[in-house]
Design an enzyme around this catalytic site. Structure first.
Site: not given
Ligand code: AMP
Length: 280
Positions: A33-34, A58
């Site tokens: 994905g990256h 986060q």
């Protein structure tokens, strides 16, 4: 490929880099994905930068910051093989020095879904991305549709604060059985891994009845819930939501002339899986 750990050096090298400069921000533990973002950035840009930073702000106090998968050496090899020019790998105190006290606070776009389930999450995301944009000044930055609300928050911040970056959204990369690739999939047991594609099946069921003409969000969401409720290993469905794909505001009826996103979050063993589809 240069690996940089300080903001000052990263700014200096980004300033000197060829243009256009593409940026792919990540938290590491890189997967296909990256790499799809990295490849697009490489294709579009004269110079390509990636960042690897597990951003503490986060993560909530009971989340997996300490145990988030880290594989820096392998990540650097992958980025080198993809032709990255600059990789920014700052330690936490470089991004958040003592006394750091200024935040980017997204508005209503960050209230629902992940924002409701993870208080403060998008404040941390928006702040770190604003800092990366300021340190690196990329022409373009690449994000995955997998984290659909995140990319909407970043687009809105980029527009509202005139940051001037071309924000590019890339499609979700999936396993052959539909499961969206995620660094956290590594936490799933064999049985949980078998259950996990139910999330994408539920999204497809929702998309399917929309395609057949259903426009009532409640009924569309029920089609997804029906699939998820057959899975005993799913501990909780945090939400199945139908939202405007740009503003993230919930919809009761699916309009025909605006992009709409159906998003799901479930808890499966130690993992919260999130995924979405954009209708159309
Ligand atoms: P992360 O390292 O999880 O913060 O992700 C870094 C970037 O990769 C974010 O823009 C994500 O949306 C994107 N990303 C993560 N998983 C996927 C995927 N399966 N397909 C496409 N992009 C992804």
């Amino acid at each position: 490929m240069q690996v940089i750990t300080t903001c000052a050096e990263m700014s200096r090298l980004s300033w000197a880099a060829e243009r256009p400069l593409g940026l792919v921000p990540t938290m590491g533990a890189l997967h296909e994905g990256h790499l799809s973002l990295v490849r697009q950035a490489r294709t579009d840009s004269a110079a390509m930068a990636a960042s690897i930073f597990v951003n503490p702000t986060q993560f909530g106090p009971n989340e997996d910051f300490a145990t988030y998968p880290r594989s820096l050496e392998r990540d650097l090899e992958l980025l080198q093989a993809e032709g990255a020019d600059l990789v920014f790998v700052p330690p936490p105190h470089e991004v958040y020095p003592d006394g750091f006290d200024t935040w980017v606070e997204p508005g209503s776009i960050a209230e629902g879904m992940e924002g409701a389930a993870r208080p403060g999450h998008f404040r941390g995301v928006a702040t770190v991305v604003a800092k990366l944009f300021t340190i690196i000044r990329p022409d373009r930055a690449y994000f995955g549709q997998k984290d659909g609300q995140q990319v909407a928050v970043i687009r809105k911040m980029n527009a509202d604060l005139n940051l001037g970056v071309d924000v590019v959204t890339m499609p979700t990369i999936r396993e052959p059985d539909g499961l969206a690739l995620s660094s956290r999939n590594a936490y799933l047991s064999a049985e949980e891994r078998e259950t996990a594609p139910a999330v994408y099946r539920a999204l497809c069921a929702a998309e399917d009845i929309w395609r057949r003409g259903e426009r009532d969000a409640g009924r569309i969401q029920r089609a997804a819930h029906n699939i998820l409720s057959r899975e005993p290993l799913i501990d909780a469905v945090d939400y199945v939501s139908t939202v405007d794909a740009e503003t993230m505001q919930p919809l009761e009826t699916v309009p025909d002339h605006r992009p709409v996103m159906i998003a799901i979050a479930v808890r499966l063993g130690p993992v919260r899986l999130i995924d979405n589809v954009v209708l159309g």
